[in-house]
Write a protein that holds these residues in place. Structure first.
Motif, PDB file in Angstrom:
ATOM      1  N   ALA A  17       5.331   4.288  -7.238  1.00  0.00           N
ATOM      2  CA  ALA A  17       4.864   3.680  -8.409  1.00  0.00           C
ATOM      3  C   ALA A  17       3.450   3.868  -8.604  1.00  0.00           C
ATOM      4  N   LEU A  18       2.402   4.406  -7.783  1.00  0.00           N
ATOM      5  CA  LEU A  18       0.984   4.553  -7.879  1.00  0.00           C
ATOM      6  C   LEU A  18       0.790   5.986  -8.464  1.00  0.00           C
ATOM      7  N   LEU A  19       1.707   6.866  -8.273  1.00  0.00           N
ATOM      8  CA  LEU A  19       1.680   8.156  -8.679  1.00  0.00           C
ATOM      9  C   LEU A  19       2.573   8.526  -9.757  1.00  0.00           C
ATOM     10  N   GLY A  20       3.396   7.465 -10.059  1.00  0.00           N
ATOM     11  CA  GLY A  20       4.331   7.660 -11.229  1.00  0.00           C
ATOM     12  C   GLY A  20       5.349   8.653 -10.858  1.00  0.00           C
ATOM     13  N   SER A  21       5.686   8.849  -9.660  1.00  0.00           N
ATOM     14  CA  SER A  21       6.660   9.933  -9.285  1.00  0.00           C
ATOM     15  C   SER A  21       7.764   9.422  -8.367  1.00  0.00           C
ATOM     16  N   ASP A  22       8.946   9.921  -8.490  1.00  0.00           N
ATOM     17  CA  ASP A  22      10.199   9.665  -7.843  1.00  0.00           C
ATOM     18  C   ASP A  22      10.467  11.084  -7.046  1.00  0.00           C
ATOM     19  N   MET A  23       9.590  11.841  -6.984  1.00  0.00           N
ATOM     20  CA  MET A  23       9.609  13.123  -6.293  1.00  0.00           C
ATOM     21  C   MET A  23      11.041  13.706  -5.847  1.00  0.00           C
ATOM     22  N   CYS A  24      11.411  14.575  -6.748  1.00  0.00           N
ATOM     23  CA  CYS A  24      12.734  15.552  -6.623  1.00  0.00           C
ATOM     24  C   CYS A  24      12.526  16.064  -5.155  1.00  0.00           C
ATOM     25  N   PRO A  25      13.484  16.239  -4.406  1.00  0.00           N
ATOM     26  CA  PRO A  25      13.633  16.640  -3.020  1.00  0.00           C
ATOM     27  C   PRO A  25      13.213  18.197  -3.077  1.00  0.00           C
ATOM     28  N   VAL A  26      13.479  18.964  -4.186  1.00  0.00           N
ATOM     29  CA  VAL A  26      13.346  20.296  -4.208  1.00  0.00           C
ATOM     30  C   VAL A  26      11.338  20.410  -4.608  1.00  0.00           C
ATOM     31  N   GLU A  27      11.036  19.393  -4.968  1.00  0.00           N
ATOM     32  CA  GLU A  27       9.543  19.346  -5.498  1.00  0.00           C
ATOM     33  C   GLU A  27       8.820  18.541  -4.308  1.00  0.00           C
ATOM     34  N   ARG A  28       8.437  19.105  -3.298  1.00  0.00           N
ATOM     35  CA  ARG A  28       7.576  18.425  -2.110  1.00  0.00           C
ATOM     36  C   ARG A  28       6.274  18.895  -2.410  1.00  0.00           C
ATOM     37  N   MET A  76       0.934  -1.340  -0.117  1.00  0.00           N
ATOM     38  CA  MET A  76       0.107  -0.049  -0.184  1.00  0.00           C
ATOM     39  C   MET A  76       0.806   1.278   0.003  1.00  0.00           C
ATOM     40  N   GLY A  77       0.442   2.096  -0.776  1.00  0.00           N
ATOM     41  CA  GLY A  77       1.293   3.351  -0.757  1.00  0.00           C
ATOM     42  C   GLY A  77       1.110   4.366   0.389  1.00  0.00           C
ATOM     43  N   ILE A  78       2.281   4.626   1.078  1.00  0.00           N
ATOM     44  CA  ILE A  78       2.280   5.180   2.328  1.00  0.00           C
ATOM     45  C   ILE A  78       3.257   6.483   2.242  1.00  0.00           C
ATOM     46  N   ALA A  79       2.700   7.795   2.633  1.00  0.00           N
ATOM     47  CA  ALA A  79       3.644   8.852   2.682  1.00  0.00           C
ATOM     48  C   ALA A  79       3.656   9.506   4.158  1.00  0.00           C
ATOM     49  N   GLN A  80       5.054   9.934   4.352  1.00  0.00           N
ATOM     50  CA  GLN A  80       5.159  10.607   5.643  1.00  0.00           C
ATOM     51  C   GLN A  80       5.031  12.310   5.306  1.00  0.00           C
ATOM     52  N   CYS A  81       4.055  12.644   6.090  1.00  0.00           N
ATOM     53  CA  CYS A  81       3.830  14.357   5.897  1.00  0.00           C
ATOM     54  C   CYS A  81       4.137  15.026   7.128  1.00  0.00           C
ATOM     55  N   ASP A  82       4.512  16.181   7.024  1.00  0.00           N
ATOM     56  CA  ASP A  82       4.418  17.427   8.046  1.00  0.00           C
ATOM     57  C   ASP A  82       3.271  17.656   8.299  1.00  0.00           C
ATOM     58  N   ARG A  83       2.928  18.695   9.538  1.00  0.00           N
ATOM     59  CA  ARG A  83       1.649  18.849   9.728  1.00  0.00           C
ATOM     60  C   ARG A  83       0.942  19.919   8.948  1.00  0.00           C
ATOM     61  N   GLU A  84       1.474  20.307   7.859  1.00  0.00           N
ATOM     62  CA  GLU A  84       0.932  21.153   6.935  1.00  0.00           C
ATOM     63  C   GLU A  84       0.351  20.393   5.528  1.00  0.00           C
ATOM     64  N   GLY A  85       0.899  19.084   5.829  1.00  0.00           N
ATOM     65  CA  GLY A  85       0.502  18.254   4.353  1.00  0.00           C
ATOM     66  C   GLY A  85       1.723  18.093   3.467  1.00  0.00           C
ATOM     67  N   THR A  86       2.897  18.542   3.806  1.00  0.00           N
ATOM     68  CA  THR A  86       3.793  18.534   2.598  1.00  0.00           C
ATOM     69  C   THR A  86       4.319  17.098   2.825  1.00  0.00           C
ATOM     70  N   ILE A  87       4.663  16.364   1.814  1.00  0.00           N
ATOM     71  CA  ILE A  87       5.004  15.308   1.766  1.00  0.00           C
ATOM     72  C   ILE A  87       6.610  15.292   1.697  1.00  0.00           C
ATOM     73  N   LEU A  88       6.961  14.679   2.891  1.00  0.00           N
ATOM     74  CA  LEU A  88       8.514  14.442   3.130  1.00  0.00           C
ATOM     75  C   LEU A  88       9.184  12.889   2.935  1.00  0.00           C
ATOM     76  N   ALA A  89       8.256  11.934   2.668  1.00  0.00           N
ATOM     77  CA  ALA A  89       8.791  10.687   2.187  1.00  0.00           C
ATOM     78  C   ALA A  89       7.651  10.008   1.543  1.00  0.00           C
ATOM     79  N   MET A  90       7.921   9.089   0.598  1.00  0.00           N
ATOM     80  CA  MET A  90       7.197   8.200  -0.091  1.00  0.00           C
ATOM     81  C   MET A  90       7.543   6.864  -0.066  1.00  0.00           C
ATOM     82  N   ASN A  91       6.848   5.591   0.170  1.00  0.00           N
ATOM     83  CA  ASN A  91       7.420   4.519   0.045  1.00  0.00           C
ATOM     84  C   ASN A  91       7.490   4.218  -1.483  1.00  0.00           C
ATOM     85  N   PRO A  92       7.954   3.029  -1.966  1.00  0.00           N
ATOM     86  CA  PRO A  92       8.039   2.552  -3.493  1.00  0.00           C
ATOM     87  C   PRO A  92       6.678   2.399  -3.842  1.00  0.00           C
ATOM     88  N   ALA A  93       5.708   1.808  -3.260  1.00  0.00           N
ATOM     89  CA  ALA A  93       4.271   1.389  -3.696  1.00  0.00           C
ATOM     90  C   ALA A  93       3.723   2.964  -3.959  1.00  0.00           C
TER      91      ALA A  93
END
Length: 83
Positions: free
Chosen positions: A47-58, A27-44
């Motif tokens: 794959a679901l989002l089709g994103s490898d998220m650049c550290p600048v693009e949070r 299952m897709g899991i994200a770690q977010c801060d209290r404002e909802g900014t995604i800090l980390a995403m698991n591989p699932a």
């Protein structure tokens, strides 16, 4: 470039187990801060989002949830953040 956020897992075996769950969950899991900014995403989730998220693009949680379930998911996120 993949995002490499430092996830503050609890110390001891629980932290190891949580890390394994995060990395290996189907299952897709994200770690977010209290404002909802995604800090980390698991591989699932990557794959679901089709994103490898650049550290600048949070992106925020609200930017990646499906439109048809956005209100429900944002409500659940707010409830989670309020304790």
């Amino acid at each position: 470039m993949a995002a490499t956020a430092s996830i503050p897992w609890p110390s001891g075996s629980t932290g190891t187990e949580l890390h394994l769950l995060f990395e290996n969950s189907p299952m897709g899991i994200a770690q977010c801060d209290r404002e909802g900014t995604i800090l980390a995403m698991n591989p699932a989730l990557k794959a679901l989002l089709g994103s490898d998220m650049c550290p600048v693009e949070r992106p925020r949680f609200s930017e990646v949830v499906a439109v048809d379930t956005k209100n429900f998911n944002l409500g659940m996120f707010r409830q989670l953040m309020s304790g």
